[in-house]
Design a protein around this motif. Structure first.
Motif, short mmCIF file in Angstrom:
data_model
loop_
_atom_site.label_atom_id
_atom_site.label_comp_id
_atom_site.label_asym_id
_atom_site.label_seq_id
_atom_site.Cartn_x
_atom_site.Cartn_y
_atom_site.Cartn_z
N SER A 27 -15.37 -1.63 16.48
CA SER A 27 -14.87 -0.81 15.38
C SER A 27 -14.11 0.40 15.93
CB SER A 27 -15.99 -0.40 14.43
OG SER A 27 -16.94 0.40 15.08
N ALA A 28 -14.56 0.95 17.05
CA ALA A 28 -13.83 2.07 17.66
C ALA A 28 -12.46 1.58 18.13
CB ALA A 28 -14.61 2.64 18.84
N ARG A 29 -12.42 0.33 18.57
CA ARG A 29 -11.15 -0.19 19.07
C ARG A 29 -10.20 -0.49 17.91
NH1 ARG A 29 -15.00 -2.10 22.97
NH2 ARG A 29 -15.39 -4.15 22.08
N TRP A 30 -10.75 -0.99 16.83
CA TRP A 30 -9.89 -1.25 15.66
C TRP A 30 -9.37 0.08 15.10
CZ3 TRP A 30 -6.92 -4.77 13.96
CH2 TRP A 30 -6.43 -4.73 12.65
N ARG A 31 -10.23 1.08 15.08
CA ARG A 31 -9.82 2.41 14.62
C ARG A 31 -8.68 2.93 15.49
NH1 ARG A 31 -14.61 6.37 14.91
NH2 ARG A 31 -14.29 6.01 17.12
N GLN A 32 -8.80 2.72 16.80
CA GLN A 32 -7.74 3.15 17.70
C GLN A 32 -6.42 2.48 17.35
OE1 GLN A 32 -6.95 5.19 20.04
NE2 GLN A 32 -5.19 4.21 21.01
N ARG A 33 -6.51 1.19 17.06
CA ARG A 33 -5.28 0.46 16.76
C ARG A 33 -4.59 1.04 15.53
NH1 ARG A 33 -1.94 -3.73 17.07
NH2 ARG A 33 -1.80 -5.25 15.40
N ILE A 34 -5.37 1.28 14.50
CA ILE A 34 -4.80 1.83 13.26
C ILE A 34 -4.33 3.27 13.48
CG2 ILE A 34 -5.29 2.39 10.84
CD1 ILE A 34 -5.32 -0.56 11.30
N MET A 35 -5.21 4.07 14.09
CA MET A 35 -4.87 5.47 14.32
C MET A 35 -3.63 5.58 15.19
SD MET A 35 -6.78 7.92 13.07
CE MET A 35 -8.33 8.15 12.24
N HIS A 36 -3.59 4.75 16.22
CA HIS A 36 -2.44 4.84 17.11
C HIS A 36 -1.15 4.54 16.38
CE1 HIS A 36 0.27 3.43 20.45
NE2 HIS A 36 0.08 4.70 20.66
N LYS A 37 -1.19 3.50 15.57
CA LYS A 37 0.05 3.08 14.92
C LYS A 37 0.51 4.06 13.84
CE LYS A 37 0.41 -1.69 15.98
NZ LYS A 37 1.60 -1.40 16.75
N PHE A 38 -0.46 4.63 13.12
CA PHE A 38 -0.06 5.39 11.93
C PHE A 38 -0.38 6.88 11.99
CE2 PHE A 38 -0.68 0.96 10.81
CZ PHE A 38 0.56 0.69 10.27
N ASN A 39 -1.00 7.31 13.07
CA ASN A 39 -1.30 8.73 13.17
C ASN A 39 -0.83 9.28 14.51
OD1 ASN A 39 -2.40 11.27 13.01
ND2 ASN A 39 -4.54 10.63 12.96
N TYR A 40 -1.35 8.74 15.61
CA TYR A 40 -1.00 9.31 16.91
C TYR A 40 0.46 9.08 17.28
CZ TYR A 40 -6.14 8.82 17.34
OH TYR A 40 -7.48 8.84 17.14
N PHE A 41 0.89 7.84 17.21
CA PHE A 41 2.27 7.51 17.62
C PHE A 41 3.29 8.28 16.78
CE2 PHE A 41 6.13 5.02 18.15
CZ PHE A 41 6.08 4.55 19.44
N PRO A 42 3.18 8.24 15.44
CA PRO A 42 4.13 9.03 14.65
C PRO A 42 4.03 10.52 14.93
CG PRO A 42 2.50 7.98 13.22
CD PRO A 42 2.31 7.41 14.58
N GLY A 43 2.81 10.99 15.27
CA GLY A 43 2.66 12.41 15.59
C GLY A 43 3.51 12.79 16.79
N PHE A 60 0.86 -1.19 0.00
CA PHE A 60 0.00 0.00 0.00
C PHE A 60 0.89 1.23 0.00
CE2 PHE A 60 0.42 -1.76 4.29
CZ PHE A 60 1.09 -0.74 4.94
N ASP A 61 0.26 2.36 -0.28
CA ASP A 61 1.00 3.61 -0.28
C ASP A 61 0.86 4.24 1.11
OD1 ASP A 61 1.74 6.29 -0.44
OD2 ASP A 61 1.28 6.37 -2.58
N LEU A 62 1.91 4.13 1.87
CA LEU A 62 1.85 4.56 3.27
C LEU A 62 1.47 6.03 3.40
CD1 LEU A 62 2.37 3.78 6.26
CD2 LEU A 62 4.72 4.52 5.93
N ASP A 63 2.12 6.89 2.63
CA ASP A 63 1.86 8.32 2.77
C ASP A 63 0.41 8.65 2.50
OD1 ASP A 63 4.48 8.76 3.43
OD2 ASP A 63 5.09 9.04 1.34
N ARG A 64 -0.13 7.99 1.48
CA ARG A 64 -1.51 8.28 1.14
C ARG A 64 -2.45 7.79 2.26
NH1 ARG A 64 -2.02 6.85 -4.67
NH2 ARG A 64 -2.79 4.87 -3.87
N SER A 65 -2.16 6.61 2.78
CA SER A 65 -3.02 6.10 3.86
C SER A 65 -2.92 6.99 5.08
CB SER A 65 -2.59 4.68 4.25
OG SER A 65 -2.58 3.86 3.13
N VAL A 66 -1.73 7.43 5.39
CA VAL A 66 -1.55 8.26 6.57
C VAL A 66 -2.28 9.60 6.40
CG1 VAL A 66 0.16 9.54 7.93
CG2 VAL A 66 0.58 7.15 7.33
N ALA A 67 -2.21 10.15 5.21
CA ALA A 67 -2.91 11.42 4.96
C ALA A 67 -4.40 11.23 5.19
CB ALA A 67 -2.64 11.90 3.54
#
Ligand SMILES: Cc1cc2nc3c(=O)[nH]c(=O)nc-3n(C[C@H](O)[C@H](O)[C@H](O)COP(=O)(O)OP(=O)(O)OC[C@H]3O[C@@H](n4cnc5c(N)ncnc54)[C@H](O)[C@@H]3O)c2cc1C
Ligand code: SF4
Ligand code: SF4
Ligand code: SF4
Ligand code: SF4
Ligand code: SF4
Ligand code: FES
Lengths: 271, 276, 337
Positions: free
Chosen positions: C286-302, C204-211
């Motif tokens: 679904s909120a928990r799965w969203r957290q997992r993805i968000m945490h890994k690719f949005n919050y943590f890198p932030g 996948f295109d990481l930058d696009r997914s992260v955006a």
């Protein structure tokens, strides 16, 4: 820490006054502690629980916490006697920046068992009363019995430099109840405090905070002048265990005190 | 027409006519051999349904997802015989109303897919009855034979080694259709019945509690065993308990939706008297 | 000419390292699972595995570990703190994704309060990584901008030789160099060449997914519910993940004596965030799965400027219902096209 006094505030709600065993711990606590911070209070064998430090930063002899007996640790704490030792870690988290409130009017809004964090700020300000403008406190509980710090409420009612608006939810009044009846946000709108040069501090259950924020907006308060605390599940208190996170925010490190503006940037449905 | 195609057609009709609101079946997975649960709500999507020998997950657990059946609308679900047994138990334990279900029954014999006739659980009674005779599950597995030939000490240390691996992820519980409790015993902390740590005591406690709670209820679908990320052969424990229950009480779990739960009922002629 | 470690000398190395005071840990098959464990002889190592089922994080952050022991007497409480067992270790044969995973978690365990359990073990471990020449359908280091020969988190990188007789030695850190001093005479100069690396397709295109993830509008997207409908909340994806670091603290014992322990925990569990009042900020899977993805690719890198994922693929490889980070990010990268 040693329990030096206990006080029942309301059914199931108890205040413990605590003293450090070791003077060095006391000193280092008092040096760091500012109003708004929290601690992890524990009973060996049961675990640790997060409560705010309910005593103000201006009183340095002891610390107090007030909690509702609701689960495993709080039950163990409720069963502890005067003289018993409990564990304590803290103070953790950020604080209410009260020196930024100097010269301003203060509006405190609180519901039920959430008075402890507010009480800490209230006393921290009242102990240096001259530095602040008008002080208004709106406090509500489900029933008259559920109001906590009843003796302090009396004291605030009597003070001419504090305006205290008390309310209970409809149906929660006693026959001799002389104050308001209604939910906090409604009562707040009726009291209609002016947003001019005013800082608002709200603490309460998530649902109360949500509606109170709407009321404050209606009254013309700027989100940047409204402070609140978040009470997310915590374990480590030091930004490691991941439990307290709301979005990218570590409530245990960057909170528990936030402005409404900061809260509105958090993912609402994750609060 | 292959069974897969027949079932797609039937799914399409049911969805188009509004007879069911959803079809829970299998779809293609990440790799060629993998199948994954899919939830189809539109007749246009039925082509995604796959039915072949790789469809092994017991899907009945999804039926008790919060809110799914609460609107009283009907749901169709692909089930192997173990899945039908699981539905019977869920119905017997008042977790669902089996009349809300339309069953797409199938079984895998060798590499062949066989359709099971019927729509309602009651219609599969014969299939289940014949299973009871053939002792399903892992009866003939070598590992089981190996363990049964061990001395009690050897057996204990074998399980000690296996349970030492447990990481308390509770995947076995989450994967099990019979583990529907909103608050599992390990999640309650007043009192804390089971240590939450995954040290050897905590792991023994958990695995034994699980074995007991599933005795007489486990349908040997293998979901737990496949879900366990550290490869503990949970199927052997379940099988042993099922054998025990069959031998002692002549109870084969999930034969009908009115079957009495074996460990929660008492018969006057029971050889034990301690309960009364 | 380059430095080569021949595999038939590995046993000598193990012996040497042990003599020098290191314990030697590496990938093994034990009790029907592949994992990292201490070995006595090189022959115990299983260096042919693509990747162990259990991740390397267990060596730094075990599933359950004691923090303190308490004994309550009549007028006093005695406590004993547990620090992680100390001792120099060589972790031989880690994979680049696992080694990277440890470096990814360093800033988390190091910000503000420094976690001594983590850093004691980190500081006493030498990670000798072997670059990958084979991969499976789930490997996705390249999608995370890493590679089968990433050196992130490694002290030494070994590249398998074309002729399979050993490895090219690349010293990455001083700690690695020091550990290899003990075997300096075993390492030889040779002109052998390295085998081609595994070809790991970008998924996948990481930058696009992260955006897409960073766009607040997508937080309430229907996507989350649809993608996570089959998730059974078993948390095995987080427990096997080398970078997932969430934990619980629990007391075990009675009024007189017991233990306070630190145990793995996971945002996939409903209880993780549930308040005692019953209010749960993340009340649905679904909120928990969203957290997992968000945490890994949005919050943590932030916060820590690095994604909390090294692309090992364990989450997808293991998931009982064939979900995983890969699929979700693939779908997101499609959505954001
Ligand atoms: C910043 C902050 C300030 C607060 N201030 C106050 C205050 O001033 N007064 C007040 O009354 N409350 C306050 N709270 C709320 C208070 O922390 C909780 O009500 C309290 O922790 C309940 O603890 P308990 O042990 O009684 O509950 P329990 O629900 O019994 O929990 C016991 C502990 O075990 C954990 N736990 C429970 N079940 C499980 C399980 N199955 N597996 C693993 N772990 C489990 C919990 O995380 C908890 O730490 C505050 C919270 C925060 C975050
Ligand atoms: S215990 Fe395992 S085999 Fe038995 S019903 Fe549950 S998931 Fe299926
Ligand atoms: S799935 Fe396996 S590792 Fe997870 S709790 Fe169950 S037995 Fe333990
Ligand atoms: S994604 Fe898969 S492994 Fe992770 S919690 Fe959900 S079902 Fe379990
Ligand atoms: S999220 Fe998945 S792929 Fe990424 S490091 Fe964790 S287990 Fe590996
Ligand atoms: S994905 Fe979940 S369990 Fe893993 S580190 Fe992030 S919050 Fe913790
Ligand atoms: S309480 Fe552990 S990270 Fe905030």
């Amino acid at each position: 820490m040693k329990i030096v006094a206990r006080h029942d505030e309301a059914p199931g709600v108890r205040t413990l006054r605590l003293e450090f065993q070791n003077p060095a711990d006391h000193d280092s606590f008092m040096e760091t502690y500012r109003t708004g911070m929290f601690g992890l209070y524990g009973v060996y064998g049961e675990g640790e629980s997060t409560f705010c430090v309910a005593s103000p930063e201006t009183r340095k002899e002891y610390i107090e916490c007030t909690f509702r007996q609701s689960g495993r640790v709080t039950s163990a704490l409720a069963n502890a006697d005067i003289g018993d030792l409990i564990t304590f870690r803290g103070p953790y988290g950020n604080r209410f920046p009260i020196e930024e409130f100097h010269g301003k009017n203060l509006l405190f809004i609180s519901g039920g068992i959430a008075l402890p964090p507010t009480r800490s700020v209230i006393w921290s300000c009242l102990d240096q009363r001259e530095k602040f403008g008008k002080v208004t406190i709106v406090y509500g509980a489900r029933t008259v019995a559920d109001l906590v710090y009843k003796h302090e409420l009396e004291e605030w009612l009597e003070r001419s430099d504090v305006e205290l608006v008390l309310t209970v939810d409809p149906g929660g009044e006693s026959p001799d109840w002389k104050h308001r009846i209604g939910f906090v946000p409604t009562v707040l709108e009726e009291a209609a405090p002016s947003p001019d040069n005013c800082i608002a501090v709200i603490c309460g259950p998530p649902i109360m905070i949500k509606f109170t924020l709407i009321s404050l907006k209606k009254l013309g308060f700027d989100e940047a002048n409204v402070y609140t605390t978040l009470e997310n599940r915590m374990k480590c208190g030091v930004g490691k265990c991941g439990r307290c996170n709301v979005g990218s925010v570590y409530v245990c490190k960057e909170g528990p005190v936030f402005t409404a503006a900061e809260v509105s940037r958090m993912p609402a449905s994750d609060l | 027409m292959s069974i897969e195609e027949q079932y797609r057609t039937r799914a399409k009709e049911l969805l188009a006519g509004g007879a069911v609101k959803m079809v829970i079946g299998y779809g293609k997975g990440t790799t060629g051999e993998r199948r994954r649960p899919i939830f189809i709500t539109s007749p246009d999507e039925v082509e995604r349904l796959v039915l072949d020998e790789a469809c092994i997950t017991n899907l009945s657990g999804y039926l008790v997802s919060e809110g799914l059946l609460s609107d009283e609308k009907r749901v169709a679900v692909f089930l192997r015989p173990e899945g039908v047994r699981a539905v019977n138990i869920l119905a017997a334990e008042s977790q669902l109303d089996s009349d809300q279900l339309v069953i797409f029954g199938f079984d895998v014999v060798g590499n062949e897919i066989k359709a099971l006739k019927g729509i309602h659980v009651e219609e599969f009674a014969d299939v289940i009855e014949s299973l009871k005779e053939s002792a399903p599950g892992v009866a003939k597995e070598l590992l089981l034979e190996k363990i049964e030939s061990m001395s009690p000490q050897e057996r204990f240390s074998y399980w000690q080694g296996e349970f030492a691996k447990c990481i308390k992820c509770y995947a076995c519980r989450q994967a099990c259709p019979m583990c529907y409790c909103r608050r599992c015993i390990v999640d309650s902390n007043q009192p804390q019945w089971v240590n939450t740590s995954s040290h050897s005591l905590g792991n023994f406690e958990w695995n034994i509690v699980r074995a007991f709670h599933l005795s007489g209820r486990c349908v040997e679908c293998g979901n737990c065993d496949r879900a366990c990320p550290v490869n503990i052969p949970l199927r052997l424990i379940n099988h042993r308990m099922a054998e025990e229950v069959l031998g002692t009480f002549d109870h084969f779990a999930g034969t009908s939706k009115t079957q009495e739960p074996v460990l929660a009922s008492f018969k006057k002629d029971d050889s034990e008297t301690f309960i009364l | 000419m380059t430095k080569i470690l021949f595999s038939d000398k590995l046993d000598n190395c193990v012996e040497r390292w042990k003599k020098a005071g290191f314990s030697v840990i590496g990938p093994v098959q034990r009790n029907n699972i592949s994992t990292y464990a201490a070995v006595e002889r090189a022959a115990e190592l299983d260096l042919g595995l693509i990747l162990t089922e259990r991740s390397i994080k267990e060596l730094f952050f075990p599933q359950s570990e004691p923090m303190l022991q308490y004994t309550i007497k009549k007028d006093s409480i005695e406590t004993k703190d547990f620090l992680p067992p100390s001792g120099q270790r060589i972790i031989f044969g880690a994979r680049p994704c696992d080694a990277s995973g440890m470096a990814i978690d360093d800033p988390l365990f190091g910000w503000d309060y420094k976690d001594e359990y983590w850093f004691q073990r980190r500081n006493e471990s030498v990670i000798v990584t072997i670059a990958c020449t084979q991969s499976d359908d789930f490997c996705m280091c390249t999608s995370l901008k890493l590679a089968p020969d990433s050196t992130k988190g490694s002290d030494i990188l070994l590249r398998p030789l074309e002729n399979k007789r050993g490895w090219l030695v690349e010293e990455i850190t001083d700690r690695g160099r020091d550990a290899f001093k003990a075997i300096a005479d075993i390492v030889q100069e040779s002109a052998d060449t390295a085998a081609p690396l595994a070809v790991v397709e970008k998924k996948f295109d990481l930058d696009r997914s992260v955006a897409w993830l960073q766009n607040p509008e997508n937080f309430e997207s229907r996507f989350w519910k649809e993608i996570s409908m089959r998730c059974i909340g078993c948390a095995s994806c987080t427990f096997l993940c080398p970078t997932c670091h969430c934990f619980d603290i629990q007391d075990e014992g009675d009024t007189y004596s017991g233990m306070r322990r630190k145990n793995w925990d996971s945002c996939s569990f409903a209880l993780f965030t549930m308040h005692t009042s019953g209010h749960n900020p993340r009340s649905t899977q679904s909120a928990r799965w969203r957290q997992r993805i968000m945490h890994k690719f949005n919050y943590f890198p932030g916060k820590f400027s690095v994604n909390s994922c090294s692309g090992c693929g364990r989450c997808s490889r293991q998931c009982p219902v064939d979900m995983g980070i890969t699929e979700t990010l693939q779908e997101i990268s499609k959505l954001s096209q």
